[in-house]
Design a protein around this motif. Sequence first.
Motif, PDB file in Angstrom:
ATOM      1  N   LYS A   1       0.836  -1.204   0.000  1.00 15.41           N
ATOM      2  CA  LYS A   1       0.000   0.000   0.000  1.00 15.41           C
ATOM      3  C   LYS A   1       0.871   1.254   0.000  1.00 15.41           C
ATOM      4  O   LYS A   1       0.591   2.221  -0.723  1.00 15.41           O
ATOM      5  N   ALA A   2       1.948   1.228   0.787  1.00 14.98           N
ATOM      6  CA  ALA A   2       2.840   2.379   0.838  1.00 14.98           C
ATOM      7  C   ALA A   2       3.468   2.640  -0.526  1.00 14.98           C
ATOM      8  O   ALA A   2       3.553   3.797  -0.976  1.00 14.98           O
ATOM      9  N   LEU A   3       3.900   1.581  -1.224  1.00 12.55           N
ATOM     10  CA  LEU A   3       4.486   1.734  -2.556  1.00 12.55           C
ATOM     11  C   LEU A   3       3.451   2.268  -3.543  1.00 12.55           C
ATOM     12  O   LEU A   3       3.748   3.172  -4.336  1.00 12.55           O
ATOM     13  N   THR A   4       2.245   1.706  -3.493  1.00 13.51           N
ATOM     14  CA  THR A   4       1.182   2.155  -4.401  1.00 13.51           C
ATOM     15  C   THR A   4       0.858   3.630  -4.188  1.00 13.51           C
ATOM     16  O   THR A   4       0.747   4.396  -5.145  1.00 13.51           O
ATOM     17  N   ASP A   5       0.725   4.033  -2.924  1.00 12.11           N
ATOM     18  CA  ASP A   5       0.397   5.422  -2.618  1.00 12.11           C
ATOM     19  C   ASP A   5       1.534   6.361  -3.020  1.00 12.11           C
ATOM     20  O   ASP A   5       1.292   7.460  -3.543  1.00 12.11           O
TER      21      ASP A   5
ATOM     22  N   THR B   1       4.828  10.195 -12.997  1.00  9.02           N
ATOM     23  CA  THR B   1       4.640  10.160 -14.454  1.00  9.02           C
ATOM     24  C   THR B   1       5.868   9.647 -15.189  1.00  9.02           C
ATOM     25  O   THR B   1       5.805   9.396 -16.387  1.00  9.02           O
ATOM     26  N   GLY B   2       6.987   9.462 -14.487  1.00  3.59           N
ATOM     27  CA  GLY B   2       8.208   9.062 -15.178  1.00  3.59           C
ATOM     28  C   GLY B   2       8.451   7.575 -15.230  1.00  3.59           C
ATOM     29  O   GLY B   2       9.199   7.088 -16.092  1.00  3.59           O
ATOM     30  N   ALA B   3       7.830   6.822 -14.320  1.00  2.00           N
ATOM     31  CA  ALA B   3       8.086   5.385 -14.260  1.00  2.00           C
ATOM     32  C   ALA B   3       6.996   4.689 -13.469  1.00  2.00           C
ATOM     33  O   ALA B   3       6.283   5.312 -12.679  1.00  2.00           O
ATOM     34  N   THR B   4       6.879   3.378 -13.689  1.00  2.00           N
ATOM     35  CA  THR B   4       5.976   2.548 -12.893  1.00  2.00           C
ATOM     36  C   THR B   4       6.817   1.551 -12.103  1.00  2.00           C
ATOM     37  O   THR B   4       7.945   1.219 -12.497  1.00  2.00           O
ATOM     38  N   TYR B   5       6.261   1.076 -10.983  1.00  2.23           N
ATOM     39  CA  TYR B   5       6.995   0.164 -10.104  1.00  2.23           C
ATOM     40  C   TYR B   5       6.140  -1.066  -9.816  1.00  2.23           C
ATOM     41  O   TYR B   5       5.050  -0.957  -9.262  1.00  2.23           O
ATOM     42  N   GLU B   6       6.665  -2.229 -10.207  1.00  2.00           N
ATOM     43  CA  GLU B   6       5.992  -3.506  -9.951  1.00  2.00           C
ATOM     44  C   GLU B   6       6.716  -4.217  -8.812  1.00  2.00           C
ATOM     45  O   GLU B   6       7.885  -4.607  -8.961  1.00  2.00           O
ATOM     46  N   PRO B   7       6.079  -4.380  -7.629  1.00  2.00           N
ATOM     47  CA  PRO B   7       6.770  -4.996  -6.495  1.00  2.00           C
ATOM     48  C   PRO B   7       7.065  -6.474  -6.733  1.00  2.00           C
ATOM     49  O   PRO B   7       6.256  -7.201  -7.304  1.00  2.00           O
ATOM     50  N   ILE B   8       8.253  -6.891  -6.278  1.00  2.00           N
ATOM     51  CA  ILE B   8       8.671  -8.284  -6.415  1.00  2.00           C
ATOM     52  C   ILE B   8       8.830  -8.940  -5.051  1.00  2.00           C
ATOM     53  O   ILE B   8       8.312 -10.021  -4.815  1.00  2.00           O
ATOM     54  N   ALA B   9       9.558  -8.275  -4.152  1.00  2.00           N
ATOM     55  CA  ALA B   9       9.796  -8.854  -2.826  1.00  2.00           C
ATOM     56  C   ALA B   9      10.080  -7.747  -1.829  1.00  2.00           C
ATOM     57  O   ALA B   9      10.738  -6.760  -2.156  1.00  2.00           O
TER      58      ALA B   9
ATOM     59  N   HIS C   1      14.308  -1.822 -15.419  1.00  3.10           N
ATOM     60  CA  HIS C   1      15.436  -2.097 -14.532  1.00  3.10           C
ATOM     61  C   HIS C   1      14.927  -2.846 -13.305  1.00  3.10           C
ATOM     62  O   HIS C   1      13.740  -2.802 -12.989  1.00  3.10           O
ATOM     63  N   LEU C   2      15.843  -3.495 -12.607  1.00  2.00           N
ATOM     64  CA  LEU C   2      15.565  -3.964 -11.266  1.00  2.00           C
ATOM     65  C   LEU C   2      16.054  -2.889 -10.308  1.00  2.00           C
ATOM     66  O   LEU C   2      17.187  -2.421 -10.416  1.00  2.00           O
ATOM     67  N   VAL C   3      15.214  -2.481  -9.372  1.00  3.16           N
ATOM     68  CA  VAL C   3      15.577  -1.436  -8.422  1.00  3.16           C
ATOM     69  C   VAL C   3      15.137  -1.837  -7.020  1.00  3.16           C
ATOM     70  O   VAL C   3      14.264  -2.692  -6.848  1.00  3.16           O
ATOM     71  N   VAL C   4      15.774  -1.211  -6.036  1.00  5.07           N
ATOM     72  CA  VAL C   4      15.271  -1.279  -4.668  1.00  5.07           C
ATOM     73  C   VAL C   4      14.573   0.053  -4.417  1.00  5.07           C
ATOM     74  O   VAL C   4      15.209   1.107  -4.412  1.00  5.07           O
ATOM     75  N   ALA C   5      13.248   0.009  -4.275  1.00  4.98           N
ATOM     76  CA  ALA C   5      12.463   1.210  -4.010  1.00  4.98           C
ATOM     77  C   ALA C   5      12.380   1.420  -2.504  1.00  4.98           C
ATOM     78  O   ALA C   5      11.974   0.514  -1.766  1.00  4.98           O
ATOM     79  N   TYR C   6      12.789   2.600  -2.075  1.00  4.46           N
ATOM     80  CA  TYR C   6      12.721   2.941  -0.653  1.00  4.46           C
ATOM     81  C   TYR C   6      11.514   3.841  -0.433  1.00  4.46           C
ATOM     82  O   TYR C   6      11.416   4.926  -1.022  1.00  4.46           O
ATOM     83  N   VAL C   7      10.600   3.376   0.402  1.00  6.35           N
ATOM     84  CA  VAL C   7       9.349   4.094   0.644  1.00  6.35           C
ATOM     85  C   VAL C   7       9.238   4.411   2.128  1.00  6.35           C
ATOM     86  O   VAL C   7       9.394   3.512   2.973  1.00  6.35           O
ATOM     87  N   TYR C   8       8.954   5.674   2.415  1.00  4.34           N
ATOM     88  CA  TYR C   8       8.742   6.086   3.798  1.00  4.34           C
ATOM     89  C   TYR C   8       7.251   6.249   4.047  1.00  4.34           C
ATOM     90  O   TYR C   8       6.572   7.015   3.345  1.00  4.34           O
ATOM     91  N   ALA C   9       6.726   5.504   5.017  1.00  5.73           N
ATOM     92  CA  ALA C   9       5.312   5.586   5.386  1.00  5.73           C
ATOM     93  C   ALA C   9       5.215   6.213   6.776  1.00  5.73           C
ATOM     94  O   ALA C   9       5.558   5.564   7.770  1.00  5.73           O
ATOM     95  N   PRO C  10       4.792   7.471   6.873  1.00  6.67           N
ATOM     96  CA  PRO C  10       4.702   8.131   8.179  1.00  6.67           C
ATOM     97  C   PRO C  10       3.532   7.613   8.995  1.00  6.67           C
ATOM     98  O   PRO C  10       2.630   6.946   8.476  1.00  6.67           O
ATOM     99  N   VAL C  11       3.560   7.912  10.282  1.00  6.45           N
ATOM    100  CA  VAL C  11       2.445   7.563  11.153  1.00  6.45           C
ATOM    101  C   VAL C  11       1.303   8.529  10.879  1.00  6.45           C
ATOM    102  O   VAL C  11       1.515   9.720  10.650  1.00  6.45           O
ATOM    103  N   GLY C  12       0.079   8.023  10.883  1.00  5.42           N
ATOM    104  CA  GLY C  12      -1.066   8.899  10.676  1.00  5.42           C
ATOM    105  C   GLY C  12      -1.516   8.928   9.236  1.00  5.42           C
ATOM    106  O   GLY C  12      -1.305   7.968   8.478  1.00  5.42           O
ATOM    107  N   ASP C  13      -2.089  10.048   8.839  1.00  3.29           N
ATOM    108  CA  ASP C  13      -2.717  10.156   7.523  1.00  3.29           C
ATOM    109  C   ASP C  13      -1.821  10.807   6.464  1.00  3.29           C
ATOM    110  O   ASP C  13      -2.259  11.031   5.335  1.00  3.29           O
ATOM    111  N   GLU C  14      -0.582  11.116   6.809  1.00  2.00           N
ATOM    112  CA  GLU C  14       0.307  11.718   5.822  1.00  2.00           C
ATOM    113  C   GLU C  14       0.621  10.713   4.715  1.00  2.00           C
ATOM    114  O   GLU C  14       0.637   9.498   4.936  1.00  2.00           O
TER     115      GLU C  14
END
Length: 264
Positions: free
Chosen positions: A188-192, A198-206, A234-247
């Motif tokens: 959910k964090a990656l999707t949000d 608009t520059g790229a799409t990300y398909e989660p693998i693991a 490409h294969l990438v490691v996507a780093y996603v920050y999910a804050p506490v709350g509704d941010e």
Amino acid sequence: MKRKVLALMLSVALVGTMMVGCGEKKVEEVADEKIEEAVNELEEAVEEELGEAVDEPADVVTGGWTVVEGESKAEIPAEVQEAFDKAMESFTGMALTPVAYLGSQVVAGTNYQVLCTGAAVVAEPVVELKVATIYADLDGNAEVLSVADFDLGVYAEEDGAAEGEDLAGGWTVNTDQPAAAIDANAEKALTDATADMTGATYEPIALLGTQVVAGTNYAILCKQTLMDAEATAHLVVAYVYAPVGDEAAELTNAYTINLADYNA
């Protein structure tokens, strides 16, 4: 055969000389016919000499690494799993568990790269991420060529990572099996975080790891597809920050994996 190829090459080169003294119109008429005929004969001779069509490039360049393609890259293909299991029979000092198949390299046989969780065989092992390079020869034998570190903390700061929350602790490697099963919160964090990109799409693998801060950082192995004319992937490691709350969640970095960096 080599003489034939050289002779045909010479004939192509001499077509222009044959045209000297002719009028411009004559040159155009004869050139179209003679050059095409000579080139076709040359291609046939080269194809016969090499044993392959000259206008059909190989899918894999010998000596180069090819990133695995498809929608289930985290799943280990049967031939890769077989080579991995065979190599593990004689490998000591560390227990390796496959997470995702990354790519291959054609040599006198095949090299495979597999992202793994690894832990030294000690009383209190620390689980880390590793890239194992496995060599499988043409006779069914396999061995581990190298085991390289795959440091989530280092990659989080490379490739122009955005400044984010202060890191309160280290990364915890995901040891769930199967590792390819993405945690619902991470997905959910990656999707949000990428919904408005608009520059790229990300398909989660693991899901590779998490880090507890003022919220949660997720490190997710993804297939990144650029929105360019070639749909470069490409294969990438996507780093996603999910804050506490509704941010809103935020993509803080996308580290591009270069398989050559982990080569033996």
